[in-house]
Scaffold this active site. Structure first.
Site, mmCIF file in Angstrom:
data_model
loop_
_atom_site.group_PDB
_atom_site.id
_atom_site.type_symbol
_atom_site.label_atom_id
_atom_site.label_comp_id
_atom_site.label_asym_id
_atom_site.label_seq_id
_atom_site.Cartn_x
_atom_site.Cartn_y
_atom_site.Cartn_z
ATOM 1 N NE ARG A 49 -1.775 -2.412 2.595
ATOM 2 C CZ ARG A 49 -1.918 -3.685 2.232
ATOM 3 N NH1 ARG A 49 -2.957 -4.057 1.555
ATOM 4 N NH2 ARG A 49 -1.010 -4.591 2.561
ATOM 5 N NE ARG A 99 7.442 0.745 4.618
ATOM 6 C CZ ARG A 99 6.211 0.227 4.571
ATOM 7 N NH1 ARG A 99 6.042 -1.016 4.172
ATOM 8 N NH2 ARG A 99 5.171 0.950 4.917
ATOM 9 C CG HIS A 127 4.030 3.901 8.617
ATOM 10 N ND1 HIS A 127 4.104 4.759 7.522
ATOM 11 C CD2 HIS A 127 3.627 2.696 8.117
ATOM 12 C CE1 HIS A 127 3.753 4.081 6.442
ATOM 13 N NE2 HIS A 127 3.467 2.841 6.770
HETATM 14 C C1 NCD Z 1 2.212 -1.196 8.004
HETATM 15 C C2 NCD Z 1 3.710 -1.021 8.093
HETATM 16 O O1 NCD Z 1 4.435 -1.234 7.127
HETATM 17 O O2 NCD Z 1 4.138 -0.632 9.184
HETATM 18 N N1 NCD Z 1 1.760 -1.367 6.692
HETATM 19 C C3 NCD Z 1 1.457 -0.270 5.947
HETATM 20 O O3 NCD Z 1 2.263 0.585 5.727
HETATM 21 N N2 NCD Z 1 0.193 -0.158 5.492
HETATM 22 C C4 NCD Z 1 1.669 -2.204 8.927
HETATM 23 C C5 NCD Z 1 2.222 -3.584 8.888
HETATM 24 O O4 NCD Z 1 3.119 -3.922 8.120
HETATM 25 O O5 NCD Z 1 1.700 -4.395 9.655
#
Ligand code: NCD
Length: 300
Positions: A49, A99, A127
């Protein structure tokens, strides 16, 4: 706003500006133009996502992206330092969205390059772009952000989304229920932050019996990749599952949010209830991220 690294860097005014911009973008009242702008998406950890919604956000604004997913084919494999990789990518792009599994990696990147840097997740730390799309989803479903009762359920220890969201909702006077196995409780430093702001929170082990007074239940998966000992994961996996039966007495406008991916913590029988909001929430990510990029690149 020059970068977006942690929720703690944002004021209430910054957040409201982002919410307002996202809403205007969604309604088509403003149409930011990113023609000739390139976002570098550096994803050293897996993503569905976050990466695709940033990519979509950029392309919907007539901009484009360059993408590094993992480190497989880059010179990091030949021994190039992170700083040199960043300096190089900065020569090609207008904004860096990254990330990493390393806490503090985005903050470090922002010190190395002159471009705006966006933290798309740094280890178990923060995040913030997810928290902003979560806030946007909360406004859309509750009509407000102030004084809501929010349940955060799941891996509150390693889940970066819940750390950012708890800090964000604290700005708006939320009251919290933290629901998790004892091993996965909300870290003390976040609880100290909340206590300092006189924000109320209670801690529970079970979802059942704890949701009827909530406006929002935010569920997260157990973050398997952050466990040092796989045996600890085995002990807590599957320890909470939300199902349709538990939703019989919830509030009228109650919604279930989840940053996704889900493993087994929300039964699929919840999906077609009026309370499931996790897929629209993912769509809201595009508007929120369009707003973030446009504000950082000063296009709105
Ligand atoms: C989250 C993340 O990467 O921290 N996912 C996201 O970005 N939608 C949650 C997760 O990985 O559980």
């Amino acid at each position: 706003m020059k970068n977006l690294i942690s929720m703690r860097d944002l004021s209430k005014e910054d957040i409201m500006r982002l919410m307002d911009t996202a809403a205007k973008i969604e309604k088509g009242e403003i149409v930011p133009n990113m023609q000739r702008k390139l976002a570098a998406l550096l994803f050293f950890e897996p993503s569905t996502r976050t990466m695709f919604s940033f990519d979509t956000a950029m392309k919907r604004m007539n901009g484009d992206t360059i993408i590094m997913s993992g480190t497989g084919n880059t010179s990091a494999k030949k021994g190039e330092t992170f700083a040199d990789t960043l300096q190089t990518i900065a020569q090609y792009s207008d904004i860096i969205i990254m990330r990493s599994s390393i806490e503090g990696a985005a903050r470090y990147a922002a010190e190395v390059v002159d471009l705006p840097v966006v933290n798309a997740g740094d280890g178990a730390n923060q995040h913030p772009t997810q928290a902003l799309l979560d806030l946007y989803s909360i406004i859309k479903t509750q009509g407000k952000l102030d004084n809501l009762k929010i349940g955060l359920a799941g891996d509150l220890r390693f889940g970066r989304t819940v750390h950012s969201l708890a800090q964000a909702m604290a700005i708006f006077g939320a009251e919290f229920k933290f629901i998790s196995p004892s091993f996965l409780q909300m870290p003390q430093y976040i609880k100290d932050d909340l206590a300092e702001k006189d924000i109320k929170y209670e801690e529970f082990n079970d979802i059942e019996g704890n949701i009827d007074d909530l406006d929002i239940l935010y569920v997260t998966r157990v973050q398997r990749e952050r466990f040092a000992d796989p045996e600890d994961y085995e002990k807590v996996k599957g320890s909470y599952v939300l199902n349709k039966k538990m939703l019989q007495n919830v509030k009228k406008y109650f919604k279930v949010l989840h940053p996704l991916p889900r493993v087994d913590e929300i039964h699929t029988d919840v999906d077609d209830t009026e309370f499931a909001y996790y897929f629209p929430q993912a769509k809201n990510g595009v508007y929120a991220r369009q707003a973030i990029i446009s504000i950082l690149l000063e296009e709105v």
